[in-house]
Write a protein that holds these residues in place. Structure first.
Motif, PDB file in Angstrom:
ATOM      1  N   TYR A  69       0.845  -1.208   0.000  1.00 30.47           N
ATOM      2  CA  TYR A  69       0.000   0.000   0.000  1.00 30.47           C
ATOM      3  C   TYR A  69       0.879   1.256   0.000  1.00 30.47           C
ATOM      4  N   TYR A  70       1.860   1.283   0.895  1.00 30.57           N
ATOM      5  CA  TYR A  70       2.738   2.460   0.990  1.00 30.57           C
ATOM      6  C   TYR A  70       3.662   2.587  -0.220  1.00 30.57           C
ATOM      7  N   LEU A  71       4.027   1.453  -0.814  1.00 28.79           N
ATOM      8  CA  LEU A  71       4.821   1.483  -2.037  1.00 28.79           C
ATOM      9  C   LEU A  71       4.039   2.161  -3.159  1.00 28.79           C
ATOM     10  N   GLY A  72       2.739   1.862  -3.216  1.00 27.79           N
ATOM     11  CA  GLY A  72       1.856   2.487  -4.205  1.00 27.79           C
ATOM     12  C   GLY A  72       1.719   3.987  -4.006  1.00 27.79           C
ATOM     13  N   ILE A  73       1.770   4.431  -2.755  1.00 18.86           N
ATOM     14  CA  ILE A  73       1.694   5.860  -2.452  1.00 18.86           C
ATOM     15  C   ILE A  73       2.986   6.571  -2.860  1.00 18.86           C
ATOM     16  N   ILE A  74       4.115   5.927  -2.555  1.00 22.86           N
ATOM     17  CA  ILE A  74       5.429   6.558  -2.764  1.00 22.86           C
ATOM     18  C   ILE A  74       5.865   6.556  -4.233  1.00 22.86           C
ATOM     19  N   VAL A  75       5.609   5.430  -4.935  1.00 20.61           N
ATOM     20  CA  VAL A  75       6.100   5.275  -6.317  1.00 20.61           C
ATOM     21  C   VAL A  75       4.914   5.238  -7.279  1.00 20.61           C
ATOM     22  N   ASP A  76       4.984   5.982  -8.396  1.00 17.79           N
ATOM     23  CA  ASP A  76       3.847   5.987  -9.330  1.00 17.79           C
ATOM     24  C   ASP A  76       3.795   4.679 -10.132  1.00 17.79           C
ATOM     25  N   GLU A  77       2.647   4.471 -10.793  1.00 17.83           N
ATOM     26  CA  GLU A  77       2.368   3.193 -11.455  1.00 17.83           C
ATOM     27  C   GLU A  77       3.374   2.849 -12.552  1.00 17.83           C
ATOM     28  N   ILE A  78       3.748   3.839 -13.367  1.00 13.79           N
ATOM     29  CA  ILE A  78       4.675   3.574 -14.481  1.00 13.79           C
ATOM     30  C   ILE A  78       6.025   3.075 -13.963  1.00 13.79           C
ATOM     31  N   LYS A  79       6.531   3.732 -12.913  1.00 12.81           N
ATOM     32  CA  LYS A  79       7.810   3.308 -12.326  1.00 12.81           C
ATOM     33  C   LYS A  79       7.691   1.915 -11.714  1.00 12.81           C
ATOM     34  N   LEU A  80       6.563   1.660 -11.058  1.00 17.14           N
ATOM     35  CA  LEU A  80       6.337   0.341 -10.437  1.00 17.14           C
ATOM     36  C   LEU A  80       6.333  -0.758 -11.494  1.00 17.14           C
ATOM     37  N   GLU A  81       5.674  -0.500 -12.616  1.00 17.98           N
ATOM     38  CA  GLU A  81       5.607  -1.492 -13.688  1.00 17.98           C
ATOM     39  C   GLU A  81       6.998  -1.773 -14.263  1.00 17.98           C
ATOM     40  N   LYS A  82       7.795  -0.696 -14.426  1.00 16.71           N
ATOM     41  CA  LYS A  82       9.165  -0.864 -14.926  1.00 16.71           C
ATOM     42  C   LYS A  82      10.016  -1.673 -13.948  1.00 16.71           C
ATOM     43  N   LEU A  83       9.885  -1.347 -12.659  1.00 20.37           N
ATOM     44  CA  LEU A  83      10.634  -2.070 -11.628  1.00 20.37           C
ATOM     45  C   LEU A  83      10.237  -3.545 -11.597  1.00 20.37           C
ATOM     46  N   ALA A  84       8.926  -3.788 -11.728  1.00 26.63           N
ATOM     47  CA  ALA A  84       8.427  -5.168 -11.713  1.00 26.63           C
ATOM     48  C   ALA A  84       8.955  -5.960 -12.904  1.00 26.63           C
ATOM     49  N   ASP A  85       9.005  -5.311 -14.069  1.00 25.37           N
ATOM     50  CA  ASP A  85       9.521  -5.993 -15.261  1.00 25.37           C
ATOM     51  C   ASP A  85      11.021  -6.283 -15.136  1.00 25.37           C
ATOM     52  N   GLN A  86      11.730  -5.416 -14.404  1.00 33.17           N
ATOM     53  CA  GLN A  86      13.176  -5.608 -14.218  1.00 33.17           C
ATOM     54  C   GLN A  86      13.512  -6.635 -13.145  1.00 33.17           C
ATOM     55  N   TYR A  87      12.851  -6.471 -11.982  1.00 29.58           N
ATOM     56  CA  TYR A  87      13.236  -7.287 -10.813  1.00 29.58           C
ATOM     57  C   TYR A  87      12.124  -8.209 -10.285  1.00 29.58           C
ATOM     58  N   GLY A  88      10.930  -8.053 -10.820  1.00 25.46           N
ATOM     59  CA  GLY A  88       9.782  -8.793 -10.281  1.00 25.46           C
ATOM     60  C   GLY A  88       9.831 -10.291 -10.446  1.00 25.46           C
ATOM     61  N   LYS A  89      10.703 -10.756 -11.359  1.00 29.28           N
ATOM     62  CA  LYS A  89      10.769 -12.203 -11.602  1.00 29.28           C
ATOM     63  C   LYS A  89      11.156 -12.980 -10.344  1.00 29.28           C
ATOM     64  N   TRP A  90      11.867 -12.302  -9.414  1.00 30.55           N
ATOM     65  CA  TRP A  90      12.298 -12.974  -8.180  1.00 30.55           C
ATOM     66  C   TRP A  90      11.115 -13.287  -7.265  1.00 30.55           C
ATOM     67  N   ILE A  91      10.041 -12.486  -7.398  1.00 28.70           N
ATOM     68  CA  ILE A  91       8.843 -12.747  -6.576  1.00 28.70           C
ATOM     69  C   ILE A  91       7.623 -13.039  -7.457  1.00 28.70           C
ATOM     70  N   PHE A  92       7.894 -13.362  -8.743  1.00 23.97           N
ATOM     71  CA  PHE A  92       6.845 -13.727  -9.705  1.00 23.97           C
ATOM     72  C   PHE A  92       5.803 -12.623  -9.899  1.00 23.97           C
ATOM     73  N   VAL A  93       6.264 -11.377  -9.980  1.00 20.35           N
ATOM     74  CA  VAL A  93       5.382 -10.237 -10.217  1.00 20.35           C
ATOM     75  C   VAL A  93       5.894  -9.500 -11.452  1.00 20.35           C
ATOM     76  N   SER A  94       4.984  -9.188 -12.390  1.00 19.18           N
ATOM     77  CA  SER A  94       5.373  -8.455 -13.595  1.00 19.18           C
ATOM     78  C   SER A  94       4.649  -7.116 -13.652  1.00 19.18           C
ATOM     79  N   GLY A  95       5.100  -6.274 -14.579  1.00 15.29           N
ATOM     80  CA  GLY A  95       4.422  -4.998 -14.783  1.00 15.29           C
ATOM     81  C   GLY A  95       2.973  -5.201 -15.189  1.00 15.29           C
TER      82      GLY A  95
END
Length: 199
Positions: A69-95
């Protein structure tokens, strides 16, 4: 995974349930479909009480929802999606997963948090769009708690009923998840129609 969940629960009891459910919300690969049914099975053996086991699961889940929840407040959606595409594979989460959860929230509003807690694959990530869209903290906690209570009670009850076969819960839950998704879609169509009629 099952052995680790079992040993954690056996050694820490209710605290173990809360801890596992907390981690399950931070790291989606840890399945609540194994944790809470095992708790239900343990209750059926007389080693735990039902209400405290469910309460521990709910508390752990809600605490685990706050970081997203707080991550969503601090970081906008576009950045979150980019981060997920880069590093999300470790926790099985994508953009795409984040985008999907955000669409859910935009479709169903605050109720998406409640309904999202009942759908595997959505339930963990639904906290992100709640933060992105600045959902009120009080509403977030209330809707999350109601949805989590229903989900945790269902899984714990299934584990209690199935006994030694509690590992089959995930298999039995799958059809209910599909029914839940269809029901949500149906309710959304009704909501849209009513809105159009009011206009």
């Amino acid at each position: 995974m099952t052995e680790w969940i079992t040993s954690t629960m056996n050694s820490l009891g209710y605290v173990g349930i809360a801890l596992l459910m907390f981690l399950e919300n931070l790291f989606p690969p840890i399945p609540s479909e194994l944790i809470m049914p095992l708790a239900g099975f343990t209750v059926s053996q007389g080693k735990m009480e039902l209400i405290p086991a469910i309460a521990a699961g709910v508390i752990g889940t809600i605490l685990g929802a706050f970081p997203w929840y707080y991550l969503g407040i601090i970081v906008d959606e576009i950045k979150l999606e980019k981060l997920a595409d880069q590093y999300g594979k470790w926790i099985f989460v994508s953009g795409g997963d984040i985008n999907k959860a955000n669409k859910w929230f935009n479709k169903y509003g605050n109720v998406a948090v409640l309904l999202g807690r009942l759908v595997p694959g959505i339930r963990t990530l639904i906290s992100l769009p709640a933060g992105i869209n600045a959902m009120k903290m009080s509403s977030f906690v209330i809707y999350s708690t109601i949805g989590t209570l229903l989900w945790v009670s269902l899984l714990t009850g299934a584990g209690y009923v199935l006994g030694n076969n509690y590992v089959l819960v995930e298999e039995y839950i799958a059809p209910f998840s599909k029914i839940g998704l269809l029901s949500i879609g149906f309710l959304f169509v009704i909501w849209v129609i009513r809105k159009q009629l009011k206009k």
